[in-house]
Design an enzyme around this catalytic site. Structure first.
Site, short mmCIF file in Angstrom:
data_model
loop_
_atom_site.label_atom_id
_atom_site.label_comp_id
_atom_site.label_asym_id
_atom_site.label_seq_id
_atom_site.Cartn_x
_atom_site.Cartn_y
_atom_site.Cartn_z
N TYR A 143 0.85 -1.19 0.00
CA TYR A 143 0.00 0.00 0.00
C TYR A 143 0.88 1.24 0.00
O TYR A 143 1.78 1.36 0.83
CB TYR A 143 -0.91 0.01 1.23
CG TYR A 143 -1.85 1.20 1.25
CD1 TYR A 143 -2.87 1.31 0.31
CD2 TYR A 143 -1.72 2.21 2.20
CE1 TYR A 143 -3.73 2.40 0.31
CE2 TYR A 143 -2.58 3.31 2.21
CZ TYR A 143 -3.57 3.39 1.26
OH TYR A 143 -4.44 4.48 1.27
N ASP A 235 9.37 3.46 0.71
CA ASP A 235 8.19 4.11 1.28
C ASP A 235 8.25 3.91 2.79
O ASP A 235 7.88 2.87 3.31
CB ASP A 235 6.91 3.52 0.69
CG ASP A 235 5.67 4.25 1.20
OD1 ASP A 235 5.80 5.09 2.12
OD2 ASP A 235 4.56 3.97 0.68
N LYS A 264 3.00 10.36 8.28
CA LYS A 264 2.68 9.95 9.65
C LYS A 264 3.53 10.64 10.72
O LYS A 264 3.29 11.80 11.00
CB LYS A 264 2.70 8.42 9.72
CG LYS A 264 1.65 7.87 8.72
CD LYS A 264 1.26 6.43 8.85
CE LYS A 264 0.04 6.18 7.96
NZ LYS A 264 0.22 5.25 6.88
C1 PLP Z 1 -0.32 5.50 5.34
C2 PLP Z 1 0.57 5.14 4.19
C3 PLP Z 1 0.55 5.85 2.98
C4 PLP Z 1 -0.46 6.92 2.70
O1 PLP Z 1 -0.35 8.00 3.58
P1 PLP Z 1 -1.63 8.96 3.76
O2 PLP Z 1 -1.13 10.05 4.65
O3 PLP Z 1 -2.71 8.12 4.36
O4 PLP Z 1 -1.99 9.45 2.40
C5 PLP Z 1 1.49 5.56 2.01
N1 PLP Z 1 2.38 4.58 2.21
C6 PLP Z 1 2.42 3.86 3.34
C7 PLP Z 1 3.45 2.80 3.51
C8 PLP Z 1 1.50 4.10 4.36
O5 PLP Z 1 1.50 3.36 5.47
#
Ligand code: PLP
Length: 424
Positions: A143, A235, A264
């Site tokens: 994701y 990521d 985050k």
């Molecule tokens: C949460 C998340 C995203 C997306 O971040 P948002 O602030 O919700 O758009 C992208 N990559 C990873 C690995 C995530 O955990």
């Protein structure tokens, strides 16, 4: 446990918010989501006044828990009272960028944005602009936010959009491979190497059950991308400033990606994302280069201040020692419970991430397909509601990580293990 207010709020919300929520996963809990009134250290209090040990922690951002230290709250309050944003640069953006580049060696320059999704969208565009290539390799079941290029399912030969509203032509440029499968990654590079702009990977798969990389997996991806002139993009939206402490997961695994996405934690609980990497790559973004990127709220002073104060607090106090030690206690305790009961479940996680995946064969998952075979209904419909009844708030579904914060205590861990022991 009386949850009438949550049910009534959900009923009202269903009329005016799609599915009653503003982010899909929040609707997952059965039979209806719990509405929160407020946070309190390592706990949340729901709209009916019930108090729970909170392992959701905002789905990752709240490294320090719900009671931010005084330096965070006072700097946020000062910023909001001075006019929250300006559309002109401020010192605090520079300070947070200096902090991140000092602690994350692969990151020489940054661009702050407003969400993890925005960060990964920009990373993919930058990788394509930098290399002049179209294809991106992603991990099956991974994701990277709600973006067109990575919302795919299927495998390398049969990638298709995983959502309505995305033309098949997007999926044609995306190649999903199974995590931890070196041969599969080598194969797609043999076949498409000259067309691959980037490999986009979470250093620890933390959006589907928590799957750790096997030794050398990331080195393998590093080798392939380097050999073929593609970029390696980590990521670290979840793992950044959580796994591996301030050096992030790339520090823990000693791998140097070309680009890193953050989100985050780096915003201290406010909406945030960031993209960072080597100057030579990053300077392909506008206004220096020709890969367009912009945002009205990007580098928002309140967010920057919250992120900076949160991270400097983590640097000065023993935050990572504390959260990682509690993470170890949770995982050890859960392993004992699962072993004692002879259950086939897998206790997964590292640092301050933990989860019990309801595997059916006792084999720890090696990729997200293994996680997908878990006993999802038992977790969602039987296990999680009973834990909530016992005052323990777990992630919304079987796949999301659970997070330890600095505000959690040994007593929270003990109460949680007691509840697992009763309910499992
Ligand atoms: C949460 C998340 C995203 C997306 O971040 P948002 O602030 O919700 O758009 C992208 N990559 C990873 C690995 C995530 O955990």
């Amino acid at each position: 446990m009386n949850r009438d207010t949550s049910r009534e709020l959900y009923d009202r919300a269903l009329d005016v918010l799609v599915g009653g929520v503003n982010s899909s996963v929040r609707a997952a809990p059965q039979p209806y989501p719990t509405f929160v009134r407020k946070g309190d250290a390592g706990h949340v209090v729901d709209a009916d006044g019930n108090k729970y040990v909170d392992w959701v922690m905002g789905l990752g951002p709240l490294l320090l828990g719900h009671d931010a230290p005084e330096r965070v709250t006072s700097s946020v309050q000062r910023r909001t009272s001075e006019g929250p944003m300006y559309g002109m640069p401020t010192e605090v953006e520079v300070e947070l960028a200096e902090f991140v580049t000092r602690h994350v060696p692969s990151v020489e320059m940054l661009r702050f944005v407003n969400s993890g999704t925005e960060a990964t969208v920009s990373a993919v565009r930058l990788a394509r602009g930098y290399t002049g290539r179209s294809k991106v390799v992603v991990m099956e079941g991974g994701y990277h936010g709600a973006q067109e290029s990575t919302l795919v399912e299927g495998d390398a030969e049969h990638a298709r959009p995983s959502s309505a509203g995305i033309p098949q032509s997007f999926a044609e440029h995306t190649i999903p491979v199974p995590f931890n499968d070196r041969a599969a990654a080598s194969e797609v590079f043999e076949e498409h190497g000259d067309d691959i702009a980037a490999v986009l990977v979470e250093p620890v798969m933390a959006n589907k059950g928590i799957v750790e990389p096997q030794d050398g997996y990331h080195d393998h991806l590093r080798g392939l991308t380097r050999e073929h002139g593609s970029l390696l993009v980590f990521d670290e939206v979840i793992t950044g400033f959580r796994v591996g402490g301030l050096a992030c997961a790339q520090g823990k695994f000693d791998v140097t990606p070309d680009l890193t996405t953050f989100g985050k934690i780096v915003g201290g609980g406010f909406p945030v994302g960031a993209l960072g990497g080597r100057t030579e790559v990053m300077e392909h973004l506008t206004p220096v280069g020709d890969v367009f990127q912009a945002g009205t709220f990007s580098g928002h002073p309140v967010t920057m201040a919250a992120g900076l104060q949160t991270l400097t607090y983590a640097a000065e106090k023993d935050v990572y020692d504390h959260v990682n030690a509690l993470g170890d206690d949770l995982r050890d305790g859960l392993r004992d419970i699962v072993d004692d009961k002879g259950l086939p479940y897998s206790v997964v996680g590292t640092d301050s991430l933990f989860k019990v995946v309801f595997t059916r064969d006792g084999e720890p998952p090696e990729n997200t397909a293994d996680v997908g075979k878990a006993a999802v209904d038992r977790w969602n419909r039987v296990f999680r509601p009973q834990m909530q009844e016992r005052g323990i708030m777990l992630a919304q579904n079987q796949f999301e990580s659970q997070f330890v914060s600095d505000a959690h205590t040994q007593a929270d861990v003990d109460a949680t293990l007691d509840a697992y022991d009763d309910v499992l």
